[in-house]
Motif scaffolding. Structure first.
Motif, PDB file in Angstrom:
ATOM      1  N   UNK A 144     -14.152  -1.177  -0.465  1.00  0.00           N
ATOM      2  CA  UNK A 144     -13.107  -2.175   0.112  1.00  0.00           C
ATOM      3  C   UNK A 144     -12.266  -3.022  -0.939  1.00  0.00           C
ATOM      4  N   UNK A 145     -11.108  -3.194  -0.856  1.00  0.00           N
ATOM      5  CA  UNK A 145     -10.187  -3.975  -1.540  1.00  0.00           C
ATOM      6  C   UNK A 145      -9.687  -5.196  -0.682  1.00  0.00           C
ATOM      7  N   UNK A 146     -10.155  -6.277  -1.016  1.00  0.00           N
ATOM      8  CA  UNK A 146      -9.605  -7.490  -0.019  1.00  0.00           C
ATOM      9  C   UNK A 146      -9.417  -8.711  -0.690  1.00  0.00           C
ATOM     10  N   UNK A 147      -8.496  -9.614  -0.392  1.00  0.00           N
ATOM     11  CA  UNK A 147      -8.280 -10.855  -0.738  1.00  0.00           C
ATOM     12  C   UNK A 147      -8.102 -11.138  -2.222  1.00  0.00           C
ATOM     13  N   UNK A 148      -7.241 -10.206  -2.936  1.00  0.00           N
ATOM     14  CA  UNK A 148      -7.035 -10.169  -4.155  1.00  0.00           C
ATOM     15  C   UNK A 148      -5.529 -10.541  -4.470  1.00  0.00           C
ATOM     16  N   UNK A 149      -5.135 -11.019  -5.622  1.00  0.00           N
ATOM     17  CA  UNK A 149      -3.658 -11.253  -6.282  1.00  0.00           C
ATOM     18  C   UNK A 149      -3.964 -10.245  -7.282  1.00  0.00           C
ATOM     19  N   UNK A 160       4.429   1.810 -12.350  1.00  0.00           N
ATOM     20  CA  UNK A 160       3.491   0.832 -12.178  1.00  0.00           C
ATOM     21  C   UNK A 160       3.488   0.473 -10.813  1.00  0.00           C
ATOM     22  N   UNK A 161       1.978   0.586 -10.399  1.00  0.00           N
ATOM     23  CA  UNK A 161       1.624   0.454  -9.183  1.00  0.00           C
ATOM     24  C   UNK A 161       0.433  -0.852  -9.175  1.00  0.00           C
ATOM     25  N   UNK A 162       0.243  -1.410  -7.855  1.00  0.00           N
ATOM     26  CA  UNK A 162      -0.612  -2.341  -7.840  1.00  0.00           C
ATOM     27  C   UNK A 162      -2.092  -1.861  -7.580  1.00  0.00           C
ATOM     28  N   UNK A 163      -2.028  -1.611  -6.359  1.00  0.00           N
ATOM     29  CA  UNK A 163      -3.285  -1.065  -5.828  1.00  0.00           C
ATOM     30  C   UNK A 163      -3.242   0.490  -5.505  1.00  0.00           C
ATOM     31  N   UNK A 164      -4.213   1.234  -5.911  1.00  0.00           N
ATOM     32  CA  UNK A 164      -4.016   2.660  -5.833  1.00  0.00           C
ATOM     33  C   UNK A 164      -5.500   3.520  -5.443  1.00  0.00           C
ATOM     34  N   UNK A 165      -5.109   4.261  -4.244  1.00  0.00           N
ATOM     35  CA  UNK A 165      -6.381   5.396  -3.878  1.00  0.00           C
ATOM     36  C   UNK A 165      -5.725   6.760  -4.170  1.00  0.00           C
ATOM     37  N   UNK A 166      -6.031   7.259  -5.201  1.00  0.00           N
ATOM     38  CA  UNK A 166      -5.192   8.325  -5.647  1.00  0.00           C
ATOM     39  C   UNK A 166      -5.788   9.503  -4.820  1.00  0.00           C
ATOM     40  N   UNK A 167      -5.578  10.765  -5.503  1.00  0.00           N
ATOM     41  CA  UNK A 167      -5.456  12.115  -4.769  1.00  0.00           C
ATOM     42  C   UNK A 167      -6.944  12.214  -4.035  1.00  0.00           C
ATOM     43  N   UNK A 168      -6.953  12.651  -2.765  1.00  0.00           N
ATOM     44  CA  UNK A 168      -8.096  12.925  -1.895  1.00  0.00           C
ATOM     45  C   UNK A 168      -9.118  11.523  -1.769  1.00  0.00           C
ATOM     46  N   UNK A 169      -8.346  10.347  -1.659  1.00  0.00           N
ATOM     47  CA  UNK A 169      -9.060   9.211  -1.144  1.00  0.00           C
ATOM     48  C   UNK A 169      -9.688   9.110   0.084  1.00  0.00           C
ATOM     49  N   UNK A 170     -10.712   8.923   0.492  1.00  0.00           N
ATOM     50  CA  UNK A 170     -11.437   9.004   1.998  1.00  0.00           C
ATOM     51  C   UNK A 170     -11.939   7.575   2.144  1.00  0.00           C
ATOM     52  N   UNK A 172     -11.042   4.467   2.658  1.00  0.00           N
ATOM     53  CA  UNK A 172     -10.921   3.368   1.599  1.00  0.00           C
ATOM     54  C   UNK A 172     -10.133   2.262   2.530  1.00  0.00           C
ATOM     55  N   UNK A 173     -10.537   1.069   2.371  1.00  0.00           N
ATOM     56  CA  UNK A 173     -10.052  -0.193   3.274  1.00  0.00           C
ATOM     57  C   UNK A 173      -9.360  -1.160   2.230  1.00  0.00           C
ATOM     58  N   UNK A 174      -8.239  -1.271   2.568  1.00  0.00           N
ATOM     59  CA  UNK A 174      -7.573  -2.307   1.728  1.00  0.00           C
ATOM     60  C   UNK A 174      -6.788  -3.289   2.663  1.00  0.00           C
ATOM     61  N   UNK A 189      -2.082   4.665  -1.051  1.00  0.00           N
ATOM     62  CA  UNK A 189      -3.375   5.252  -0.679  1.00  0.00           C
ATOM     63  C   UNK A 189      -3.124   6.728   0.124  1.00  0.00           C
ATOM     64  N   UNK A 190      -3.550   7.688  -0.806  1.00  0.00           N
ATOM     65  CA  UNK A 190      -3.518   8.955  -0.632  1.00  0.00           C
ATOM     66  C   UNK A 190      -4.721   9.561   0.202  1.00  0.00           C
ATOM     67  N   UNK A 191      -4.678  10.712   1.024  1.00  0.00           N
ATOM     68  CA  UNK A 191      -5.955  11.375   1.617  1.00  0.00           C
ATOM     69  C   UNK A 191      -6.001  10.811   2.934  1.00  0.00           C
ATOM     70  N   UNK A 192      -7.281  10.606   3.486  1.00  0.00           N
ATOM     71  CA  UNK A 192      -7.665  10.811   5.022  1.00  0.00           C
ATOM     72  C   UNK A 192      -8.551   9.665   5.398  1.00  0.00           C
ATOM     73  N   UNK A 193      -8.298   9.112   6.593  1.00  0.00           N
ATOM     74  CA  UNK A 193      -9.149   8.306   7.196  1.00  0.00           C
ATOM     75  C   UNK A 193      -9.298   6.815   6.339  1.00  0.00           C
ATOM     76  N   UNK A 194      -8.347   6.457   5.611  1.00  0.00           N
ATOM     77  CA  UNK A 194      -7.985   5.240   5.200  1.00  0.00           C
ATOM     78  C   UNK A 194      -7.399   4.016   5.975  1.00  0.00           C
ATOM     79  N   UNK A 195      -7.757   2.961   5.585  1.00  0.00           N
ATOM     80  CA  UNK A 195      -7.073   1.888   6.458  1.00  0.00           C
ATOM     81  C   UNK A 195      -6.425   0.664   5.447  1.00  0.00           C
ATOM     82  N   UNK A 196      -5.095   0.469   5.619  1.00  0.00           N
ATOM     83  CA  UNK A 196      -4.361  -0.452   4.958  1.00  0.00           C
ATOM     84  C   UNK A 196      -3.680  -1.464   6.033  1.00  0.00           C
TER      85      UNK A 196
END
Length: 206
Positions: A144-149, A160-170, A172-174, A189-196
């Motif tokens: 979980x990545x939450x409430x960040x600057x 340049x990227x801020x927040x990244x879920x790279x290849x095959x991320x599963x 992950x909640x942002x 966020x790449x991959x499956x079953x992620x929530x952004x």
């Protein structure tokens, strides 16, 4: 274990840049084991990692980490979490300020880590393909990545990227992050079953 109210200045120095496989150049501030807390500590001016925690249920809290990872390698980042086998074993980085790093500023690998309430900025200063808060692969599940600057990642050629879920991320909640001033993407966020959801992103790319 508990480490608190400590100052570590120039805690690690690498004689060779861009050779992260040399054992003598992998020295860094590191804690191995379970249920450790690093609280209200300053870690600065390290050529390699800022702090690396390997184990289960560890916490970095209310710390200041800056000017690390001089060679720009992902092998060396400002704050690194590693090695969890189950979601209940995840570690936490919270209420911390992390800035001025050659590559990623927060890199987390393993199940169930939580990155929350941090100010993360001005990373990727010595590389091109980089995100300030970074993970990837199916083993990041239940993170979980939450409430960040998160801001200030502009590399050569519009990268340049801020927040990244790279290849095959599963799994992950942002959510509820604010991301700005990045050269390419705010959140990817790449991959499956992620929530952004419920993030604010502005001043990104062209």
């Amino acid at each position: 274990g508990l480490v608190e109210d400590s100052r570590l200045l120039y805690p690690a120095y690498a004689r060779h840049l861009n050779e992260p496989d040399r054992a003598e150049d992998r020295v860094c501030v590191q804690m191995n084991g379970d249920d450790h807390t690093v609280r209200r500590c300053l870690i600065a001016w390290a050529a390699t990692d800022g702090i690396k925690l390997a184990g289960r249920r560890n916490t970095v809290e209310d710390c200041l980490v800056h000017d690390v990872s001089w060679d720009g390698s992902l092998a060396h980042v400002a704050v690194s979490l590693q090695n969890t086998a189950e979601a209940t074993d995840g570690s936490t980085v919270r209420y911390s300020t992390v800035y001025n790093g050659g590559n990623a500023l927060v890199n987390y690998r393993g199940y169930g880590h939580v990155i929350e309430y941090n100010h993360v900025y001005d990373g990727g200063l010595a590389c091109k393909d980089v995100a300030l808060v970074y993970t990837g692969l199916p083993t990041c599940a239940d993170g979980i990545v939450r409430y960040n600057w998160v801001h200030g990642c502009r590399t050569e050629e519009g990268g340049g990227l801020g927040i990244r879920g790279d290849d095959q991320t599963r799994s992950l909640t942002v959510h509820h992050n604010v991301v700005w001033n990045c050269g390419r993407d705010g959140i990817i966020v790449k991959g499956d079953d992620n929530l952004v959801c419920n993030n604010t992103v502005f001043d990104i790319g062209t």
